[in-house]
Enzyme design. Structure first.
Site, PDB file in Angstrom:
ATOM      1  N   ASP A   1       0.810  -1.229   0.000  1.00 54.51           N
ATOM      2  CA  ASP A   1       0.000   0.000   0.000  1.00 54.51           C
ATOM      3  C   ASP A   1       0.842   1.277   0.000  1.00 54.51           C
ATOM      4  OD1 ASP A   1      -2.264  -1.617   0.100  1.00 54.51           O
ATOM      5  OD2 ASP A   1      -2.219  -1.664   2.288  1.00 54.51           O
ATOM      6  N   GLU A   2       1.978   1.224  -0.641  1.00 58.50           N
ATOM      7  CA  GLU A   2       2.892   2.377  -0.650  1.00 58.50           C
ATOM      8  C   GLU A   2       2.469   3.451  -1.653  1.00 58.50           C
ATOM      9  OE1 GLU A   2       3.815  -0.765  -1.247  1.00 58.50           O
ATOM     10  OE2 GLU A   2       5.291  -1.407   0.246  1.00 58.50           O
TER      11      GLU A   2
ATOM     12  N   LYS B   1       1.789   2.224  -5.046  1.00 61.48           N
ATOM     13  CA  LYS B   1       2.305   1.659  -6.311  1.00 61.48           C
ATOM     14  C   LYS B   1       1.393   2.003  -7.476  1.00 61.48           C
ATOM     15  CE  LYS B   1       2.244  -2.403  -4.367  1.00 61.48           C
ATOM     16  NZ  LYS B   1       2.040  -2.063  -2.949  1.00 61.48           N
TER      17      LYS B   1
ATOM     18  N   LYS C   1      -0.596   4.563  -8.024  1.00 63.25           N
ATOM     19  CA  LYS C   1      -0.419   5.939  -8.504  1.00 63.25           C
ATOM     20  C   LYS C   1       0.875   6.070  -9.306  1.00 63.25           C
ATOM     21  CE  LYS C   1       0.957  10.535  -7.630  1.00 63.25           C
ATOM     22  NZ  LYS C   1       0.886  11.827  -7.034  1.00 63.25           N
TER      23      LYS C   1
ATOM     24  N   GLY D   1      -4.614  -4.210  -3.823  1.00 64.08           N
ATOM     25  CA  GLY D   1      -5.601  -3.173  -4.149  1.00 64.08           C
ATOM     26  C   GLY D   1      -4.822  -1.927  -4.508  1.00 64.08           C
ATOM     27  N   HIS D   2      -4.813  -1.583  -5.784  1.00 65.01           N
ATOM     28  CA  HIS D   2      -4.023  -0.437  -6.253  1.00 65.01           C
ATOM     29  C   HIS D   2      -4.962   0.683  -6.674  1.00 65.01           C
ATOM     30  CE1 HIS D   2      -0.470  -3.348  -7.273  1.00 65.01           C
ATOM     31  NE2 HIS D   2      -0.822  -3.367  -6.012  1.00 65.01           N
TER      32      HIS D   2
ATOM     33  N   GLN E   1       1.970  -5.994  -3.242  1.00 67.76           N
ATOM     34  CA  GLN E   1       2.425  -6.122  -1.843  1.00 67.76           C
ATOM     35  C   GLN E   1       3.725  -5.326  -1.653  1.00 67.76           C
ATOM     36  OE1 GLN E   1       1.523  -9.463  -3.480  1.00 67.76           O
ATOM     37  NE2 GLN E   1      -0.478  -8.683  -2.960  1.00 67.76           N
TER      38      GLN E   1
HETATM   39  P1  GDP Z   1      -0.817   0.405  -3.531  1.00 69.95           P
HETATM   40  O1  GDP Z   1      -1.428  -0.866  -3.077  1.00 69.95           O
HETATM   41  O2  GDP Z   1       0.659   0.467  -3.278  1.00 69.95           O
HETATM   42  O3  GDP Z   1      -1.150   0.753  -4.958  1.00 69.95           O
HETATM   43  O4  GDP Z   1      -1.448   1.559  -2.613  1.00 69.95           O
HETATM   44  P2  GDP Z   1      -3.009   1.716  -2.234  1.00 69.95           P
HETATM   45  O5  GDP Z   1      -3.749   2.194  -3.414  1.00 69.95           O
HETATM   46  O6  GDP Z   1      -3.503   0.501  -1.543  1.00 69.95           O
HETATM   47  O7  GDP Z   1      -2.892   2.827  -1.109  1.00 69.95           O
HETATM   48  C1  GDP Z   1      -2.313   4.064  -1.338  1.00 69.95           C
HETATM   49  C2  GDP Z   1      -3.349   5.166  -1.076  1.00 69.95           C
HETATM   50  O8  GDP Z   1      -2.692   6.406  -0.987  1.00 69.95           O
HETATM   51  C3  GDP Z   1      -4.374   5.330  -2.170  1.00 69.95           C
HETATM   52  O9  GDP Z   1      -5.593   5.712  -1.595  1.00 69.95           O
HETATM   53  C4  GDP Z   1      -3.806   6.442  -3.027  1.00 69.95           C
HETATM   54  O10 GDP Z   1      -4.797   7.169  -3.745  1.00 69.95           O
HETATM   55  C5  GDP Z   1      -3.177   7.298  -1.977  1.00 69.95           C
HETATM   56  N1  GDP Z   1      -1.987   8.064  -2.388  1.00 69.95           N
HETATM   57  C6  GDP Z   1      -0.996   7.716  -3.253  1.00 69.95           C
HETATM   58  N2  GDP Z   1      -0.024   8.653  -3.258  1.00 69.95           N
HETATM   59  C7  GDP Z   1      -0.423   9.614  -2.392  1.00 69.95           C
HETATM   60  C8  GDP Z   1       0.167  10.844  -1.922  1.00 69.95           C
HETATM   61  O11 GDP Z   1       1.270  11.223  -2.311  1.00 69.95           O
HETATM   62  N3  GDP Z   1      -0.522  11.550  -0.989  1.00 69.95           N
HETATM   63  C9  GDP Z   1      -1.741  11.150  -0.522  1.00 69.95           C
HETATM   64  N4  GDP Z   1      -2.337  11.903   0.380  1.00 69.95           N
HETATM   65  N5  GDP Z   1      -2.320  10.022  -0.931  1.00 69.95           N
HETATM   66  C10 GDP Z   1      -1.675   9.255  -1.849  1.00 69.95           C
HETATM   67  P1  IMO Z   2      -0.942  -4.126  -2.290  1.00 66.46           P
HETATM   68  O1  IMO Z   2      -0.493  -4.648  -3.622  1.00 66.46           O
HETATM   69  C1  IMO Z   2      -0.962  -4.603   2.040  1.00 66.46           C
HETATM   70  C2  IMO Z   2      -0.963  -8.692   3.595  1.00 66.46           C
HETATM   71  C3  IMO Z   2      -2.223  -9.093   4.345  1.00 66.46           C
HETATM   72  C4  IMO Z   2      -1.623 -10.058   5.352  1.00 66.46           C
HETATM   73  C5  IMO Z   2      -0.543 -10.765   4.550  1.00 66.46           C
HETATM   74  C6  IMO Z   2      -0.971 -12.109   3.972  1.00 66.46           C
HETATM   75  O2  IMO Z   2      -2.235  -3.411  -2.327  1.00 66.46           O
HETATM   76  O3  IMO Z   2       0.149  -3.358  -1.633  1.00 66.46           O
HETATM   77  P2  IMO Z   2      -2.571 -12.745   1.912  1.00 66.46           P
HETATM   78  O4  IMO Z   2      -4.021 -12.446   1.669  1.00 66.46           O
HETATM   79  O5  IMO Z   2      -1.649 -12.218   0.862  1.00 66.46           O
HETATM   80  O6  IMO Z   2      -2.310 -14.194   2.203  1.00 66.46           O
HETATM   81  O7  IMO Z   2      -2.227 -11.963   3.294  1.00 66.46           O
HETATM   82  O8  IMO Z   2      -0.210  -9.883   3.484  1.00 66.46           O
HETATM   83  N1  IMO Z   2      -1.198  -8.171   2.222  1.00 66.46           N
HETATM   84  C7  IMO Z   2      -1.143  -6.876   1.903  1.00 66.46           C
HETATM   85  N2  IMO Z   2      -0.975  -5.781   2.678  1.00 66.46           N
HETATM   86  N3  IMO Z   2      -1.082  -4.470   0.700  1.00 66.46           N
HETATM   87  C8  IMO Z   2      -1.229  -5.550  -0.088  1.00 66.46           C
HETATM   88  O9  IMO Z   2      -1.236  -5.458  -1.442  1.00 66.46           O
HETATM   89  C9  IMO Z   2      -1.310  -6.827   0.513  1.00 66.46           C
HETATM   90  N4  IMO Z   2      -1.466  -8.080   0.033  1.00 66.46           N
HETATM   91  C10 IMO Z   2      -1.383  -8.889   1.096  1.00 66.46           C
HETATM   92  O10 IMO Z   2      -2.835  -7.986   4.960  1.00 66.46           O
HETATM   93  O11 IMO Z   2      -0.990  -9.345   6.378  1.00 66.46           O
HETATM   94 MG    MG Z   3      -2.933  -1.558  -1.833  1.00 64.92          MG
END
Ligand code: GDP
Ligand code: IMO
Ligand code: MG
Length: 436
Positions: free
Chosen positions: A13-14, A16, A18, A40-41, A223
């Site tokens: 959830d860093e 990625k 975006k 979930g991206h 991840q």
């Molecule tokens: P991913 O799994 O690495 O693609 O990240 P997620 O989508 O799960 O979570 C990142 C969240 O941060 C999303 O809601 C993005 O819209 C949001 N996001 C991404 N970059 C930024 C940023 O620079 N600032 C803020 N406030 N939100 C951001």
């Molecule tokens: P993105 O791509 C954050 C975590 C789960 C759990 C562990 C194992 O959006 O960054 P799993 O269902 O894979 O067997 O769960 O890994 N996990 C994530 N945490 N972002 C994800 O994906 C994740 N995918 C799995 O929360 O701790």
């Molecule tokens: Mg995510």
């Protein structure tokens, strides 16, 4: 030519989605290489927000950008078809040629989801996403898995479904779980196969050909490094290889084809699910002021899981963990996201190392026996009050924010080539583009 791997450098959830969406402007092919719908991206363009779980974030760029699901993934066909339908209803993915799915990717069966669910009820729960990821990879490694190609071969598929039942029936029955009746599962799986087969390809050969033609390939990780099955905070990890090398294994391309590896890191740290998180601001033993800071990060950063909606655990940036991610991935650059979320903090802390049994360590000890007693060593920096979301170049950031970014660079030893200051495409400071 540039072939670039993007990976998460923390616990997922860093941001990625975006960053991949941004870089896709310069790529022709975007390959998702690990995991499944546990990811979930989030993509934000204009007033549209889209969360993809399986299909690479390249999909937002419209026709002609090829989106590939590589062989190392585990795919739930129902979720895949739902995602395709949603994208089509939004006017995306109009050309079938833009989606390429590996015939070798493994299929997540209903019983994999059921086993995942049942395990999470027990005392060994690790907080998975309950998408059946672990059980599907287990079946793959046990050489009894169902691959995408099997969805169009009824006899073979039936044999494999019977085998799956044989292996899992007792576990499921003993815990009061349920199986989808065999005939129903067979019928549904075959129907999915008929709908998906138009996208089937040997993705190793496909990506190799595209590279040979000089097309730019972007590999989208899912991840994060600390969730990697081999190197992460085992057993609180996912079941696949989340690091850059995983792109090569999953896709069947050699490491020498790769020109750059960009690690995405938040300006702080989050984790969703169970497992150690030494810089967490919150949890059972947190002081009131730390818990309040954690809550501030969660609130300002909207830190709730994109896949499960669970509140994400929040904490200070862990450079001792980032160093590991830099090493495991051979990171050539960092994209630092969500810097805007740290505005209005009086002081900000960076974990620069650990004390374990009286010994100082510059890297996070991932071993479960060591990490639990590990004491973070913090460096404290001055915070900044000003809003950063409108900054479009480094010099426009508040001086204290500039210092924070430079300090991270110096501590990790990797250049920061992109700073994200908001979820939208424009809310970005691009310093060095890996495709140029
Ligand atoms: P991913 O799994 O690495 O693609 O990240 P997620 O989508 O799960 O979570 C990142 C969240 O941060 C999303 O809601 C993005 O819209 C949001 N996001 C991404 N970059 C930024 C940023 O620079 N600032 C803020 N406030 N939100 C951001
Ligand atoms: P993105 O791509 C954050 C975590 C789960 C759990 C562990 C194992 O959006 O960054 P799993 O269902 O894979 O067997 O769960 O890994 N996990 C994530 N945490 N972002 C994800 O994906 C994740 N995918 C799995 O929360 O701790
Ligand atoms: Mg995510």
């Amino acid at each position: 030519m540039a072939n670039v791997i993007i990976v998460g450098a923390q616990w997922g959830d860093e941001g990625k989605g975006k960053v991949v969406d941004l870089y896709t402007e310069f790529a022709d092919v975007v390959v998702r290489f690990g995991g499944g719908a546990n990811a979930g991206h989030t993509l934000v363009v204009g007033d549209q927000k889209l969360i993809t779980h399986l299909i690479p974030s390249g999909v937002l760029r419209g026709r002609g950008k090829r989106c590939v699901l590589a062989g190392g993934m585990v795919i739930d066909p129902k979720t895949l078809l739902e995602e395709i339908a949603e994208l089509k209803s939004r006017g995306l993915l109009q050309d079938d040629k833009d989606l390429v799915i590996s015939t070798a990717a493994h299929v997540i069966l209903p019983e994999h989801r059921e086993v995942d669910r049942l395990r999470e009820l027990g005392k060994n729960a690790i907080g998975t996403t309950k998408r059946g990821i672990g059980p599907a990879y287990e079946a793959k490694m046990a050489r009894r898995g169902v691959r995408m190609i099997d969805l169009i071969h009824p006899e073979r598929l039936k044999e494999l479904l019977l085998r799956s039942r044989e292996e899992l029936a007792q576990y499921i029955a003993e815990r009061g779980g349920t199986f989808t009746p065999l005939e129903q599962e067979l019928e549904e799986s075959l129907a999915y196969g008929q709908k998906i087969k138009r996208y089937f390809t040997d993705t190793s050969s496909y990506v190799h050909q595209e590279m040979t033609r000089g097309r730019h390939v972007l590999f989208e990780g899912a991840q994060g490094a600390l969730l990697d099955i081999d190197h992460g905070t085992y057993p609180f990890v996912t079941s696949s290889s989340t690091i850059a090398a995983g792109a090569c294994t999953s896709c069947g391309i050699g490491p020498t084809s790769i020109d750059a590896v960009i690690g995405i890191a938040k300006a702080y740290t989050t984790r969703v699910g169970g497992g150690p998180f030494p810089t967490e601001l919150g949890g059972e033993n947190a002081t009131v002021s730390d818990a309040a800071l954690g809550e501030q990060l969660r609130k300002v950063g909207h830190e709730y899981g994109s896949t499960t909606g669970r509140p994400r655990r929040c904490g200070w940036l862990d450079v001792a963990a980032l160093r590991l991610a830099a090493r495991w991935n051979g990171m050539s650059g960092i994209a630092l996201t969500k810097l805007d979320v740290l505005s209005k903090m009086k002081r900000v802390k960076i974990c620069v190392g650990y004390k374990v049994n009286g010994r100082e360590m510059s890297e996070l000890p991932c071993d479960i026996n060591e990490i639990e007693g590990a004491q973070p060593i913090y460096e404290e920096l001055e915070g900044w009050d000003a809003d950063t979301t409108s900054a479009r170049d480094f010099e426009s950031l508040p001086t204290a924010a500039q210092r924070y970014v430079r300090r991270i660079e110096a501590l990790v030893g990797v250049d920061i080539g992109l700073i994200s200051v908001g979820p939208a495409r424009a809310e970005t400071i691009m310093i060095k583009n890996p495709f140029r």
